[in-house]
Scaffold this active site. Structure first.
Site, PDB file in Angstrom:
ATOM      1  N   LYS A   9     -14.465  -5.009  -7.731  1.00 23.75           N
ATOM      2  CA  LYS A   9     -13.372  -4.123  -8.119  1.00 23.75           C
ATOM      3  C   LYS A   9     -13.008  -4.255  -9.611  1.00 23.75           C
ATOM      4  O   LYS A   9     -13.440  -5.206 -10.273  1.00 23.75           O
ATOM      5  CB  LYS A   9     -12.159  -4.410  -7.230  1.00 23.75           C
ATOM      6  CG  LYS A   9     -12.362  -4.031  -5.754  1.00 23.75           C
ATOM      7  CD  LYS A   9     -11.107  -4.343  -4.934  1.00 23.75           C
ATOM      8  CE  LYS A   9     -11.238  -3.924  -3.484  1.00 23.75           C
ATOM      9  NZ  LYS A   9      -9.997  -4.258  -2.715  1.00 23.75           N
ATOM     10  N   TYR A  49     -10.984   5.266   0.992  1.00 28.63           N
ATOM     11  CA  TYR A  49      -9.776   4.663   1.557  1.00 28.63           C
ATOM     12  C   TYR A  49      -9.026   5.625   2.490  1.00 28.63           C
ATOM     13  O   TYR A  49      -7.811   5.465   2.695  1.00 28.63           O
ATOM     14  CB  TYR A  49      -8.853   4.177   0.446  1.00 28.63           C
ATOM     15  CG  TYR A  49      -9.307   2.860  -0.184  1.00 28.63           C
ATOM     16  CD1 TYR A  49      -9.541   1.722   0.604  1.00 28.63           C
ATOM     17  CD2 TYR A  49      -9.491   2.741  -1.563  1.00 28.63           C
ATOM     18  CE1 TYR A  49      -9.957   0.519   0.033  1.00 28.63           C
ATOM     19  CE2 TYR A  49      -9.900   1.537  -2.140  1.00 28.63           C
ATOM     20  CZ  TYR A  49     -10.130   0.433  -1.337  1.00 28.63           C
ATOM     21  OH  TYR A  49     -10.519  -0.764  -1.902  1.00 28.63           O
ATOM     22  N   PHE A  57       1.091   1.428   0.335  1.00 30.51           N
ATOM     23  CA  PHE A  57       0.297   0.912  -0.780  1.00 30.51           C
ATOM     24  C   PHE A  57      -0.845   1.847  -1.188  1.00 30.51           C
ATOM     25  O   PHE A  57      -1.586   1.556  -2.136  1.00 30.51           O
ATOM     26  CB  PHE A  57      -0.267  -0.474  -0.433  1.00 30.51           C
ATOM     27  CG  PHE A  57      -1.126  -0.513   0.813  1.00 30.51           C
ATOM     28  CD1 PHE A  57      -2.468  -0.185   0.776  1.00 30.51           C
ATOM     29  CD2 PHE A  57      -0.572  -0.883   2.033  1.00 30.51           C
ATOM     30  CE1 PHE A  57      -3.260  -0.221   1.913  1.00 30.51           C
ATOM     31  CE2 PHE A  57      -1.355  -0.925   3.195  1.00 30.51           C
ATOM     32  CZ  PHE A  57      -2.701  -0.589   3.123  1.00 30.51           C
ATOM     33  N   ARG A  85     -17.879 -10.599   4.672  1.00 33.87           N
ATOM     34  CA  ARG A  85     -16.415 -10.654   4.873  1.00 33.87           C
ATOM     35  C   ARG A  85     -15.928 -12.104   4.841  1.00 33.87           C
ATOM     36  O   ARG A  85     -14.872 -12.404   4.283  1.00 33.87           O
ATOM     37  CB  ARG A  85     -16.026 -10.014   6.208  1.00 33.87           C
ATOM     38  CG  ARG A  85     -16.272  -8.520   6.293  1.00 33.87           C
ATOM     39  CD  ARG A  85     -15.186  -7.693   5.667  1.00 33.87           C
ATOM     40  NE  ARG A  85     -13.916  -7.751   6.369  1.00 33.87           N
ATOM     41  CZ  ARG A  85     -12.875  -6.978   6.060  1.00 33.87           C
ATOM     42  NH1 ARG A  85     -12.980  -6.083   5.069  1.00 33.87           N
ATOM     43  NH2 ARG A  85     -11.755  -7.084   6.707  1.00 33.87           N
ATOM     44  N   THR A  91      -7.658 -10.522   3.314  1.00 32.55           N
ATOM     45  CA  THR A  91      -7.209  -9.431   2.440  1.00 32.55           C
ATOM     46  C   THR A  91      -6.201  -9.916   1.401  1.00 32.55           C
ATOM     47  O   THR A  91      -6.283  -9.560   0.225  1.00 32.55           O
ATOM     48  CB  THR A  91      -6.584  -8.312   3.302  1.00 32.55           C
ATOM     49  OG1 THR A  91      -7.558  -7.904   4.270  1.00 32.55           O
ATOM     50  CG2 THR A  91      -6.171  -7.124   2.467  1.00 32.55           C
ATOM     51  N   ARG A 102     -11.806 -14.391  -2.785  1.00 32.41           N
ATOM     52  CA  ARG A 102     -10.366 -14.161  -2.997  1.00 32.41           C
ATOM     53  C   ARG A 102      -9.602 -15.485  -3.052  1.00 32.41           C
ATOM     54  O   ARG A 102      -8.630 -15.613  -3.800  1.00 32.41           O
ATOM     55  CB  ARG A 102      -9.823 -13.263  -1.889  1.00 32.41           C
ATOM     56  CG  ARG A 102     -10.292 -11.812  -2.012  1.00 32.41           C
ATOM     57  CD  ARG A 102     -10.025 -11.022  -0.752  1.00 32.41           C
ATOM     58  NE  ARG A 102     -10.348  -9.596  -0.905  1.00 32.41           N
ATOM     59  CZ  ARG A 102     -10.422  -8.741   0.110  1.00 32.41           C
ATOM     60  NH1 ARG A 102     -10.210  -9.161   1.357  1.00 32.41           N
ATOM     61  NH2 ARG A 102     -10.718  -7.479  -0.093  1.00 32.41           N
ATOM     62  N   ASN A 112      -7.363  -7.921  -5.434  1.00 33.54           N
ATOM     63  CA  ASN A 112      -8.115  -8.860  -4.592  1.00 33.54           C
ATOM     64  C   ASN A 112      -9.620  -8.819  -4.798  1.00 33.54           C
ATOM     65  O   ASN A 112     -10.396  -9.273  -3.946  1.00 33.54           O
ATOM     66  CB  ASN A 112      -7.697  -8.740  -3.120  1.00 33.54           C
ATOM     67  CG  ASN A 112      -8.087  -7.422  -2.500  1.00 33.54           C
ATOM     68  OD1 ASN A 112      -8.727  -6.592  -3.138  1.00 33.54           O
ATOM     69  ND2 ASN A 112      -7.727  -7.231  -1.243  1.00 33.54           N
ATOM     70  N   HIS A 115     -14.427  -5.653  -2.413  1.00 34.64           N
ATOM     71  CA  HIS A 115     -14.394  -4.953  -1.125  1.00 34.64           C
ATOM     72  C   HIS A 115     -15.665  -5.276  -0.356  1.00 34.64           C
ATOM     73  O   HIS A 115     -16.740  -5.359  -0.932  1.00 34.64           O
ATOM     74  CB  HIS A 115     -14.346  -3.435  -1.338  1.00 34.64           C
ATOM     75  CG  HIS A 115     -14.630  -2.652  -0.084  1.00 34.64           C
ATOM     76  ND1 HIS A 115     -13.653  -2.385   0.854  1.00 34.64           N
ATOM     77  CD2 HIS A 115     -15.792  -2.137   0.419  1.00 34.64           C
ATOM     78  CE1 HIS A 115     -14.197  -1.714   1.866  1.00 34.64           C
ATOM     79  NE2 HIS A 115     -15.499  -1.549   1.625  1.00 34.64           N
ATOM     80  N   GLU A 126     -19.826   3.954   4.511  1.00 32.22           N
ATOM     81  CA  GLU A 126     -19.499   3.709   3.107  1.00 32.22           C
ATOM     82  C   GLU A 126     -20.741   3.779   2.209  1.00 32.22           C
ATOM     83  O   GLU A 126     -20.672   4.308   1.101  1.00 32.22           O
ATOM     84  CB  GLU A 126     -18.807   2.348   2.973  1.00 32.22           C
ATOM     85  CG  GLU A 126     -17.425   2.346   3.626  1.00 32.22           C
ATOM     86  CD  GLU A 126     -16.767   0.976   3.655  1.00 32.22           C
ATOM     87  OE1 GLU A 126     -15.613   0.893   4.133  1.00 32.22           O
ATOM     88  OE2 GLU A 126     -17.383  -0.016   3.217  1.00 32.22           O
TER      89      GLU A 126
HETATM   90  P1  DAT Z   1      -9.849  -5.384   3.140  1.00 33.36           P
HETATM   91  O1  DAT Z   1     -10.047  -4.990   1.691  1.00 33.36           O
HETATM   92  O2  DAT Z   1      -9.709  -6.872   3.287  1.00 33.36           O
HETATM   93  O3  DAT Z   1     -10.868  -4.780   4.059  1.00 33.36           O
HETATM   94  P2  DAT Z   1      -7.978  -3.395   4.179  1.00 33.36           P
HETATM   95  O4  DAT Z   1      -9.178  -2.545   4.496  1.00 33.36           O
HETATM   96  O5  DAT Z   1      -7.005  -3.638   5.262  1.00 33.36           O
HETATM   97  O6  DAT Z   1      -8.420  -4.805   3.589  1.00 33.36           O
HETATM   98  O7  DAT Z   1      -7.172  -2.736   2.971  1.00 33.36           O
HETATM   99  C1  DAT Z   1      -7.880  -2.177   1.870  1.00 33.36           C
HETATM  100  C2  DAT Z   1      -7.196  -2.609   0.613  1.00 33.36           C
HETATM  101  O8  DAT Z   1      -5.862  -2.100   0.606  1.00 33.36           O
HETATM  102  C3  DAT Z   1      -7.033  -4.122   0.452  1.00 33.36           C
HETATM  103  O9  DAT Z   1      -8.169  -4.715  -0.125  1.00 33.36           O
HETATM  104  C4  DAT Z   1      -5.834  -4.210  -0.436  1.00 33.36           C
HETATM  105  C5  DAT Z   1      -4.982  -3.037  -0.006  1.00 33.36           C
HETATM  106  N1  DAT Z   1      -3.972  -3.458   0.984  1.00 33.36           N
HETATM  107  C6  DAT Z   1      -4.171  -3.676   2.296  1.00 33.36           C
HETATM  108  N2  DAT Z   1      -3.040  -4.066   2.898  1.00 33.36           N
HETATM  109  C7  DAT Z   1      -2.106  -4.077   1.926  1.00 33.36           C
HETATM  110  C8  DAT Z   1      -0.725  -4.406   1.892  1.00 33.36           C
HETATM  111  N3  DAT Z   1      -0.076  -4.784   2.993  1.00 33.36           N
HETATM  112  N4  DAT Z   1      -0.086  -4.318   0.699  1.00 33.36           N
HETATM  113  C9  DAT Z   1      -0.721  -3.941  -0.422  1.00 33.36           C
HETATM  114  N5  DAT Z   1      -2.027  -3.619  -0.453  1.00 33.36           N
HETATM  115  C10 DAT Z   1      -2.710  -3.694   0.702  1.00 33.36           C
HETATM  116 MG    MG Z   2     -11.190  -2.782   4.561  1.00 35.40          MG
END
Ligand code: DAT
Ligand code: MG
Length: 149
Positions: A9, A49, A57, A85, A91, A102, A112, A115, A126
């Site tokens: 990222k 996304y 968020f 992962r 996350t 992370r 973070n 991805h 994806e």
């Molecule tokens: P990951 O990236 O671990 O697969 P995710 O798919 O649930 O996590 O979410 C995608 C991204 O969105 C994550 O890397 C950061 C952001 N995100 C997720 N939950 C969040 C939250 N509660 N507050 C702020 N950003 C968040």
């Molecule tokens: Mg995800």
């Protein structure tokens, strides 16, 4: 063989962690089958996304991923999605264990670093979003028998 999408990222690229992050996956034994450096369009970020649309968020997430260039990788291995992962960590960096990307480099959920697809199905979806078929290269790795039995 299972495939996953990895995004280094914008924060990781800006912080000079691209090589460190790719090194970890490469040394683990995940085979690189696609890789590119690119600026992410808002359209691609929204598709990627889509599951988070409407969440508080979401706008910040799209702004972050489109803010500066990223490196995207297509990786291949047995159980590639779960392996990656686990290496990435939880996350929220505050919950990510030391030894994970992370957990070693991150502080905030909105920065973070990386991805990784969350299931083999997401991986396929994806990869089709981020790479054209021509950008994915199957190749024979000479060390393969020393990584996969
Ligand atoms: P990951 O990236 O671990 O697969 P995710 O798919 O649930 O996590 O979410 C995608 C991204 O969105 C994550 O890397 C950061 C952001 N995100 C997720 N939950 C969040 C939250 N509660 N507050 C702020 N950003 C968040
Ligand atoms: Mg995800």
């Amino acid at each position: 063989m299972e495939r996953t999408l990895i995004i280094v990222k914008p924060d990781a690229v800006q912080r000079g962690l691209t090589g460190e992050i790719i090194r970890r996956f490469e040394q683990r034994g995940l085979k690189i089958v696609g890789m590119k450096f690119m600026q992410v369009s808002r359209e691609l970020a929204q598709k990627h996304y889509a599951e988070h649309e409407g969440k508080p968020f979401y706008e910040g997430l799209v702004a972050y991923i489109t803010s500066s260039p990223v490196v995207v990788l297509a990786l291949e291995a047995k159980n590639c999605v779960e392996l990656a992962r686990n290496m990435i960590g939880k996350t929220k960096p505050v919950e990510a264990l030391p030894g994970t990307i992370r957990g070693d480099f991150g502080v905030e959920v909105g920065r973070n670093l990386v991805h990784g697809s969350d299931s083999p199905t997401s991986g396929e979806r994806e990869l089709a979003l981020w790479f054209t078929p021509q950008e994915l290269t199957g190749w024979a790795r000479v060390v393969e028998p020393w990584i996969h039995e």
